[in-house]
Design an enzyme around this catalytic site. Structure first.
Site, PDB file in Angstrom:
ATOM      1  N   GLY A 157      -2.695 -33.659  14.369  1.00 55.52           N
ATOM      2  CA  GLY A 157      -4.060 -33.855  13.873  1.00 55.52           C
ATOM      3  C   GLY A 157      -4.432 -32.791  12.873  1.00 55.52           C
ATOM      4  O   GLY A 157      -3.725 -31.800  12.713  1.00 55.52           O
ATOM      5  N   GLY A 159      -8.095 -30.818  11.162  1.00 51.04           N
ATOM      6  CA  GLY A 159      -9.551 -30.707  11.257  1.00 51.04           C
ATOM      7  C   GLY A 159     -10.040 -29.712  10.252  1.00 51.04           C
ATOM      8  O   GLY A 159      -9.354 -29.436   9.260  1.00 51.04           O
ATOM      9  N   GLY A 161     -10.291 -26.998   8.262  1.00 57.26           N
ATOM     10  CA  GLY A 161      -9.528 -25.808   7.912  1.00 57.26           C
ATOM     11  C   GLY A 161      -8.086 -25.774   8.340  1.00 57.26           C
ATOM     12  O   GLY A 161      -7.335 -24.955   7.838  1.00 57.26           O
ATOM     13  N   GLY A 162      -7.674 -26.585   9.281  1.00 51.56           N
ATOM     14  CA  GLY A 162      -6.302 -26.408   9.732  1.00 51.56           C
ATOM     15  C   GLY A 162      -5.615 -27.686  10.173  1.00 51.56           C
ATOM     16  O   GLY A 162      -6.225 -28.755  10.252  1.00 51.56           O
ATOM     17  N   VAL A 164      -2.892 -29.217  13.191  1.00 55.05           N
ATOM     18  CA  VAL A 164      -2.413 -28.932  14.536  1.00 55.05           C
ATOM     19  C   VAL A 164      -1.055 -29.599  14.718  1.00 55.05           C
ATOM     20  O   VAL A 164      -0.883 -30.770  14.346  1.00 55.05           O
ATOM     21  CB  VAL A 164      -3.415 -29.445  15.598  1.00 55.05           C
ATOM     22  CG1 VAL A 164      -2.922 -29.116  17.001  1.00 55.05           C
ATOM     23  CG2 VAL A 164      -4.795 -28.840  15.368  1.00 55.05           C
ATOM     24  N   LYS A 179      -2.195 -24.521  16.150  1.00 54.19           N
ATOM     25  CA  LYS A 179      -3.125 -24.792  15.047  1.00 54.19           C
ATOM     26  C   LYS A 179      -2.872 -23.759  13.961  1.00 54.19           C
ATOM     27  O   LYS A 179      -2.909 -22.561  14.228  1.00 54.19           O
ATOM     28  CB  LYS A 179      -4.552 -24.692  15.567  1.00 54.19           C
ATOM     29  CG  LYS A 179      -5.591 -25.026  14.530  1.00 54.19           C
ATOM     30  CD  LYS A 179      -6.919 -25.221  15.222  1.00 54.19           C
ATOM     31  CE  LYS A 179      -8.025 -25.492  14.244  1.00 54.19           C
ATOM     32  NZ  LYS A 179      -9.253 -25.895  14.904  1.00 54.19           N
ATOM     33  N   ASP A 267     -19.393 -25.186  18.643  1.00 56.43           N
ATOM     34  CA  ASP A 267     -18.908 -26.340  17.879  1.00 56.43           C
ATOM     35  C   ASP A 267     -18.562 -27.505  18.821  1.00 56.43           C
ATOM     36  O   ASP A 267     -17.465 -28.070  18.744  1.00 56.43           O
ATOM     37  CB  ASP A 267     -17.669 -25.903  17.068  1.00 56.43           C
ATOM     38  CG  ASP A 267     -17.346 -26.878  15.948  1.00 56.43           C
ATOM     39  OD1 ASP A 267     -18.205 -27.719  15.627  1.00 56.43           O
ATOM     40  OD2 ASP A 267     -16.226 -26.804  15.397  1.00 56.43           O
TER      41      ASP A 267
HETATM   42  P1  ADP Z   1     -11.592 -29.981  14.432  1.00 59.31           P
HETATM   43  O1  ADP Z   1     -11.622 -29.015  13.313  1.00 59.31           O
HETATM   44  O2  ADP Z   1     -12.115 -31.337  14.073  1.00 59.31           O
HETATM   45  O3  ADP Z   1     -12.192 -29.433  15.682  1.00 59.31           O
HETATM   46  P2  ADP Z   1      -8.866 -29.347  15.138  1.00 59.31           P
HETATM   47  O4  ADP Z   1      -8.265 -28.802  13.909  1.00 59.31           O
HETATM   48  O5  ADP Z   1      -9.202 -28.367  16.207  1.00 59.31           O
HETATM   49  O6  ADP Z   1     -10.098 -30.280  14.796  1.00 59.31           O
HETATM   50  O7  ADP Z   1      -7.890 -30.415  15.755  1.00 59.31           O
HETATM   51  C1  ADP Z   1      -7.550 -31.568  15.037  1.00 59.31           C
HETATM   52  C2  ADP Z   1      -6.960 -32.589  15.967  1.00 59.31           C
HETATM   53  O8  ADP Z   1      -5.733 -32.094  16.526  1.00 59.31           O
HETATM   54  C3  ADP Z   1      -7.827 -32.920  17.154  1.00 59.31           C
HETATM   55  O9  ADP Z   1      -8.740 -33.910  16.838  1.00 59.31           O
HETATM   56  C4  ADP Z   1      -6.810 -33.382  18.185  1.00 59.31           C
HETATM   57  O10 ADP Z   1      -6.525 -34.738  18.002  1.00 59.31           O
HETATM   58  C5  ADP Z   1      -5.575 -32.560  17.842  1.00 59.31           C
HETATM   59  N1  ADP Z   1      -5.467 -31.409  18.754  1.00 59.31           N
HETATM   60  C6  ADP Z   1      -6.089 -30.211  18.631  1.00 59.31           C
HETATM   61  N2  ADP Z   1      -5.749 -29.377  19.631  1.00 59.31           N
HETATM   62  C7  ADP Z   1      -4.883 -30.058  20.415  1.00 59.31           C
HETATM   63  C8  ADP Z   1      -4.180 -29.758  21.647  1.00 59.31           C
HETATM   64  N3  ADP Z   1      -4.313 -28.581  22.256  1.00 59.31           N
HETATM   65  N4  ADP Z   1      -3.397 -30.720  22.178  1.00 59.31           N
HETATM   66  C9  ADP Z   1      -3.267 -31.928  21.573  1.00 59.31           C
HETATM   67  N5  ADP Z   1      -3.905 -32.278  20.430  1.00 59.31           N
HETATM   68  C10 ADP Z   1      -4.701 -31.364  19.862  1.00 59.31           C
END
Ligand code: ADP
Length: 433
Positions: A157, A159, A161-162, A164, A179, A267
């Site tokens: 995924g 989100g 800035g970064g 994952v 991340k 957040d």
């Molecule tokens: P945001 O900036 O929208 O909060 P993140 O960058 O934290 O999003 O995460 C993006 C996506 O990565 C999440 O929507 C989720 O689907 C996936 N993700 C994040 N952390 C985890 C994790 N610990 N385990 C599994 N999937 C994750």
């Protein structure tokens, strides 16, 4: 009325305390010893002590009965103010050591890697745990995790800035979520961020994602956490109330735990709540590092549809702003739409329009034909524009909606998430017409 969850802080000789969140009606003496022995695997512990709140003497606990006395003393001494605010200081216990180990690992930090009362997993032979409170130097040079040890498997995924990734940490054989955020900041700011993230090592709640470590390499930070195979909640909307009730109870449990440690989330939104096929629900992305939040928001414009009106207006805000975000999140999870009539998906990305909708519109109310009156009321009370009349922490914890759903709904959630993942997989496989 039952007491809300509170934290037992297990104090160890070398100040590597562990915070363990419990419910009065669930926790037993035996279970407490199990948690202590997972934290101190090399010593025999058959009892522990606590400080008498009245005279400061240490009192020994050796049975369930004595443990009840300890809880009574703890709750008796709570100030009315803490009770009203629904915030409870940790109850500190001191394990009584029976036997000194022959080969004690003096660096052995015990960090939470399992949930609830589960044992803290030992690391493989020869591996050291990260030392809480260790210097930055220690973390940079001999921290548990560095980039060379990680084998990146696939992106899961992205989100603000970064990105994952699911990754394998080769030395421990553990699969993690990593991340990676690109940040052009000075080494001094990098150090500050690593320092601020350290508090995550101390967190031990089944409702909070476990933190394994973080490191900077060149101009990017990698934050390693527990991997959740169900991903985040945003992909499952709308979620039926029968399942969402249990999820809401877990979110509240996680928030209360962090608030008790004086940490705000900052957040709360569907993509920051993760779940797995075991039916566990956990909060991630706590704004523990003020510097990290600052560095990300100066580089990337964050969306703010979940932010409380007082926060958007630049006023002082506190935990009640988190309760607002919880209300917006649950509304969206239940219905699949945001609770603001004119907030269309195109406008969602335009900060000024978002602000106007949140400040000027009265939030929508969930339809009573589809949802229980308690749930509709809970969400509406979370979204009172005036923080003074919004649901308080105490009223939230004791709300009839949450009383109907415990945070122990893992079986229901597990069955549901497995079924939904299958459906999503089938949809992805189906030929596009
Ligand atoms: P945001 O900036 O929208 O909060 P993140 O960058 O934290 O999003 O995460 C993006 C996506 O990565 C999440 O929507 C989720 O689907 C996936 N993700 C994040 N952390 C985890 C994790 N610990 N385990 C599994 N999937 C994750």
């Amino acid at each position: 009325m039952s007491e809300p969850p509170f934290t037992i802080r297990i104090h160890t000789e070398n100040n590597q305390d562990m915070d363990w969140m419990v419910r009065l009606e669930d926790v037993t003496f035996r279970q407490t010893l199990e948690v202590i022995s997972s934290l101190l695997p090399h010593v025999t512990v058959t009892a522990f002590e606590y400080e008498d709140p009245e005279d400061g003497d240490h009192i020994t606990v050796r049975s369930d009965e004595e443990m009840q006395d300890m809880f009574s003393a703890y709750f008796r001494e709570l100030s009315e103010e803490d009770r009203t605010r629904g915030l409870f200081p940790p109850l500190i216990i001191y394990p009584k050591m029976g036997k000194t180990p022959q080969n004690r690992n003096i660096h052995g930090l015990k960090i939470k890697t399992g949930g609830g009362s589960q044992a803290v997993e030992p690391l493989p032979q020869g591996q050291q745990r990260q030392e809480v409170g260790g210097s930055i130097q220690t973390i940079m040079q001999c921290g548990n995790i560095n980039e060379a040890q990680l084998h990146f498997l696939e992106p899961v995924g992205s989100g603000s800035g970064g990105r994952v990734y699911r990754a394998l940490h080769r030395p421990s054989g553990r699969v993690m979520a990593v991340k990676v955020i690109q940040l052009d900041i000075s080494p001094a700011v990098q150090k500050q961020i690593i320092c601020e993230l350290e508090i995550l090592y101390k967190c031990n709640s089944r409702a909070i994602i476990a933190f394994y470590g973080a490191f900077f390499q060149e101009n990017r930070i990698s934050i390693c956490t527990e991997f959740m195979d169900g991903g985040s909640l945003d992909r499952y909307m709308p979620i039926p109330e029968t399942v969402l009730g249990g999820i809401a109870a877990c979110i509240v449990e996680g928030l209360i735990y962090m608030w008790n440690l004086k940490i705000m989330h900052r957040d709360i939104k569907p993509s920051n709540v993760l779940l797995n096929t075991a039916g566990e629900v956990k909060l991630c992305d706590f704004g523990v590092s003020v510097q990290l939040v600052k560095s990300i928001t100066t580089t990337f414009v964050g969306t703010n549809v979940y932010m409380a009106p007082e926060r958007l207006q630049g006023k002082d805000y506190g935990k009640s702003a988190e309760i607002w975000s919880l209300g917006v999140t649950l509304f969206e999870l239940a219905s699949g739409i945001l609770p603001f009539q004119s907030l269309t998906s195109e406008l969602k990305l335009q900060p000024f329009q978002v602000m106007q909708c949140i400040l000027e519109e009265t939030p929508l109310v969930l339809p009573t034909e589809q949802f229980s009156p308690e749930f509709v009321k809970f969400i509406s009370q979370c979204m009172h524009k005036d923080p003074e009349t919004r649901l308080s922490i105490n009223d939230m914890v004791n709300h009839e909606f949450l009383h109907r759903h415990t945070s122990d709904s893992s079986t229901v959630i597990s069955l549901w998430v497995k079924r939904r993942l299958q459906e999503i997989q089938q949809q992805n496989r189906a030929p596009q017409s």
